[in-house]
Scaffold this motif. Structure first.
Motif, PDB file in Angstrom:
ATOM      1  N   ASN A 102       0.775  -1.323   0.085  1.00 47.10           N
ATOM      2  CA  ASN A 102      -0.125   0.129  -0.007  1.00 47.10           C
ATOM      3  C   ASN A 102       0.666   1.266  -0.133  1.00 47.10           C
ATOM      4  O   ASN A 102       0.675   2.150  -0.652  1.00 47.10           O
ATOM      5  CB  ASN A 102      -1.013   0.043   1.158  1.00 47.10           C
ATOM      6  N   LEU A 358      -7.046   6.482  -3.461  1.00 44.87           N
ATOM      7  CA  LEU A 358      -6.510   5.383  -2.452  1.00 44.87           C
ATOM      8  C   LEU A 358      -6.470   5.942  -0.972  1.00 44.87           C
ATOM      9  O   LEU A 358      -5.522   5.869  -0.313  1.00 44.87           O
ATOM     10  CB  LEU A 358      -5.023   5.265  -3.011  1.00 44.87           C
ATOM     11  N   ALA A 361      -5.626   3.508   2.076  1.00 44.47           N
ATOM     12  CA  ALA A 361      -4.372   3.208   1.963  1.00 44.47           C
ATOM     13  C   ALA A 361      -3.582   4.553   2.460  1.00 44.47           C
ATOM     14  O   ALA A 361      -2.789   4.161   3.429  1.00 44.47           O
ATOM     15  CB  ALA A 361      -3.873   2.755   0.664  1.00 44.47           C
ATOM     16  N   TYR A 428      -6.689  -3.030  -1.402  1.00 43.32           N
ATOM     17  CA  TYR A 428      -6.395  -2.622  -2.716  1.00 43.32           C
ATOM     18  C   TYR A 428      -5.383  -3.560  -3.319  1.00 43.32           C
ATOM     19  O   TYR A 428      -4.842  -3.093  -4.424  1.00 43.32           O
ATOM     20  CB  TYR A 428      -5.544  -1.224  -2.471  1.00 43.32           C
TER      21      TYR A 428
END
Length: 683
Positions: A102, A358, A361, A428
């Protein structure tokens, strides 16, 4: 841990910050206090204009930064958080820090976004496959497949398609389709004389964008085509005030029947193209929109559709486009419509983009350094105190009968609080991020999220899932999950401070929590039951009384001037009392709940502070200073048309004029501006 991290990052990243202004992040700056005596204008009578009294000195001393359209006291939180996130991202991009997948992905996404030179060098080449797909359209039948592709990439032509809790059974997720497809802020921008000059400038902007796309000879023709299609979509769309009525935006239909609304559109091809799972029914937010869409699908020439699709592609993915496109987009949407003088530094835009694509993350890294378990527990304790105040309020209401009260208390008891960050982080692992591929990263991240949302269809609602990312400086109430999200990003000064006293924390954060809690019972929220189903749980008499009380807010706020045209002072734009009703109800109810909760604290009975303020006065000052704001005239004009929140001044004065406790604390006599004879109240 928080301040140790700042010191560590500042030392490690000092050379980066000093490199180039546009791509190197600023160092995090100290945050302002929850209550700031220096913001007060002592020359103003608090009983005449409390907002100006509480904020006047700050307003005079705080110009709007050139890269902003609006600047609150809490905007300093956004600046601070952006710098903290940039430090995390720069560390990850350099390959330092934790060696997790990540961290690599957020670092590579950020680095790719920052590399404007590489993006410019590629030009439109990364966009070529999609532009060619549009150019190769042979007939209207192929529109569905192209639209599906564009929706996956992050553009929003024609309509939106996703998933949401079923309004008839909010424990399950259902497919949902809604109006979309026009780029100006609101349908009225296309339809009324009020925005005639904005439309002319928008058409010129479209022509310039098509020129950049290579259509130098037919740029104006294509701009006109986009205007025709977007104007037709605006005419088909439902207005913002009308959409506030829940029954207007929930229509469960069998898929086969929905397809009959627009038989010209190949829904089967679209659903296959976007990767939707099989389903038999869906929630159609606006049936009328899709009925009217059918006429447009039949009448608009294929050439017009191709121009529209090219525009929506570049507009939807503008953050990954070459610099000339980004600057043209800024010149119209931010500068012309918003009055913003300068574009934000690229590092800020790339921090925002990484957080958007994202978010969990990046958020996981953020909360490791910026949010403590102790803060979470204190905020939860404040929330529970405010919930108790709401319970007492409902039980003692003189306008609601016992049957409706029992259902309201049931709903209140079912409210869940999400504080700081999710208990389970988003996975992810299937998302590919490639350093140097800015557009590809943006497209894959968008496709990942679209598919994730669509995969929920037919499955139970995950009540632990979050809608906002942990660094977000905001909070929200979800009508169908009956829960409140308070991300870590908002839980810092001047919104909340672990070291601050109760009166200022309750005045700011407490009022915010009360605001979100009241949303469950405002003109929209009251239509949903304890389980989030759209169900009428009110007696007819109580519903009638609620509407009568709410109409007082509509009239009160509708008399407030949102913005005065500097070139023509006689041209005043007023707050839309109907559009802002829910937020005004929540502001009024939220502050009252926060005050009642604060009064239960032992410290509430203490004497005056060193400046001579009682703790109750500090409570009201803290609340007011949460809404100190400067904004551009252009921003205020757009907000008056599209924002369901009232301007900052009226989030203060419009609330406090309705609170007896306020006028008592500041000795405001009835008849003064802050103590009118009539008091409006719902909750």
């Amino acid at each position: 841990m928080k301040w140790i991290f700042h010191a560590m990052v500042m030392g490690a990243a000092a050379l980066t910050w000093a490199a180039r202004a546009d791509t190197a992040a600023d160092a995090p700056k100290p945050l302002p206090p929850v209550f700031d005596p220096a913001a007060i204008d002592q020359g103003v009578d608090p009983c005449v204009d409390f907002y100006q009294y509480a904020c006047g000195a700050w307003l005079k001393a705080t110009p709007i930064p050139p890269d902003e359209q609006i600047w609150w006291r809490s905007s300093e939180v956004d600046e601070h958080t952006s710098a903290v996130l940039a430090a995390i991202l720069e560390e990850a991009a350099a390959g330092h820090g934790p060696k997790t997948e990540n961290r690599r992905k957020i670092g590579d996404y950020y680095a790719s976004c920052l590399d404007e030179a590489a993006i410019d060098a590629k030009g439109l080449k990364p966009f070529a496959p999609e532009l060619e797909r549009i150019a190769e359209l042979k007939n209207r039948t192929g529109l569905a497949e192209v639209l599906a592709r564009l929706h996956l990439l992050g553009a929003t032509p024609l309509f939106s398609f996703s998933s949401a809790p079923d309004y008839t059974d909010a424990t399950m997720i259902i497919a949902q389709v809604d109006q979309d497809g026009f780029a100006l802020p609101d349908r009225d921008y296309y339809l009324t004389d009020e925005f005639k000059s904005e439309r002319a400038d928008y058409r010129a902007h479209l022509a310039r964008m098509f020129g950049l796309l290579g259509s130098t000879k037919k740029a104006k023709t294509e701009a006109d085509a986009v205007m025709r299609i977007e104007t037709a979509l605006a005419k088909a769309a439902m207005g913002l005030v009308e959409r506030r009525e829940p029954k207007n935006v929930h229509h469960k239909m069998i898929l086969a029947e929905f397809k009959k609304l627009t038989p010209t559109f190949d829904w089967t091809a679209y659903l296959v193209g976007v990767g939707a799972p099989a389903f038999t029914s869906l929630d159609v937010a606006d049936q009328g929109f899709f009925k009217r869409l059918e006429a447009l699908l039949k009448s608009a020439p294929l050439a017009d559709w191709k121009a529209y699709l090219r525009w929506t592609l570049i507009h939807g993915l503008i953050s990954s486009a070459p610099k000339a496109f980004v600057e043209e987009d800024f010149a119209f949407f931010d500068k012309r419509l918003g009055g913003q003088a300068e574009i934000k530094a690229r590092w800020k835009r790339c921090v925002d983009a990484t957080d958007e694509q994202l978010g969990e993350a990046l958020g996981e890294a953020y909360v490791e350094h910026e949010f403590s378990p102790e803060a979470k527990q204190r905020v939860l304790a404040i929330a529970h105190q405010i919930e108790k105040a709401m319970e007492a309020n409902i039980k003692t209401l003189d306008w609601m009968n016992n049957k409706t009260k029992a259902r309201a208390l049931e709903k209140l008891a079912g409210v869940a609080y999400k504080i700081g960050y999710p208990d389970k982080w988003l996975d992810y692992s299937t998302l590919e991020i490639v350093r140097g591929d800015a557009l590809g990263n943006r497209e894959r991240a968008s496709g990942f999220e679209v598919r994730r949302q669509l995969a929920k269809i037919g499955k139970p609602v995950d009540r632990g899932e979050w809608d906002m990312t942990p660094p977000t400086n905001n909070a929200s109430y979800d009508l169908q999950r009956n829960d409140i999200e308070i991300p870590a990003g908002i839980l810092q000064s001047p919104n909340f401070d672990m070291q601050a006293d109760d009166e200022v924390n309750y005045g700011n954060l407490g009022a915010l929590i009360g605001h979100e809690l009241t949303h469950g019972f405002d003109d929209e929220g009251r239509h949903y039951d304890a389980r989030g189903n759209l169900q009428d749980w009110w007696t007819s008499e109580d519903a009638k009384t609620f509407k009568a009380r709410a109409s007082g807010f509509v009239d009160e706020y509708g008399a407030f001037v949102a913005v005065t045209d500097s070139s023509d002072p006689s041209n005043e734009v007023y707050v839309d009392g109907k559009l802002t009703l829910g937020e005004n109800t929540a502001d009024n109810g939220g502050l009252r709940l926060a005050y009642e909760a604060f009064r239960t604290k032992p410290a509430a009975k203490a004497g005056k502070d060193s400046l001579g303020y009682t703790l109750a006065q500090r409570f009201f000052l803290s609340y007011a200073q949460g809404w100190c704001v400067n904004h551009t005239e252009e921003f205020a004009k757009e907000a008056a048309k599209t924002d369901p929140h009232s301007p900052g001044k009226y989030r203060v004065n419009g609330v406090l004029v309705n609170m007896l406790a306020f006028r008592e604390e500041f000795a405001c006599k009835v008849g003064t501006p802050m103590a009118p004879a009539t008091i409006h109240r719902v909750w």
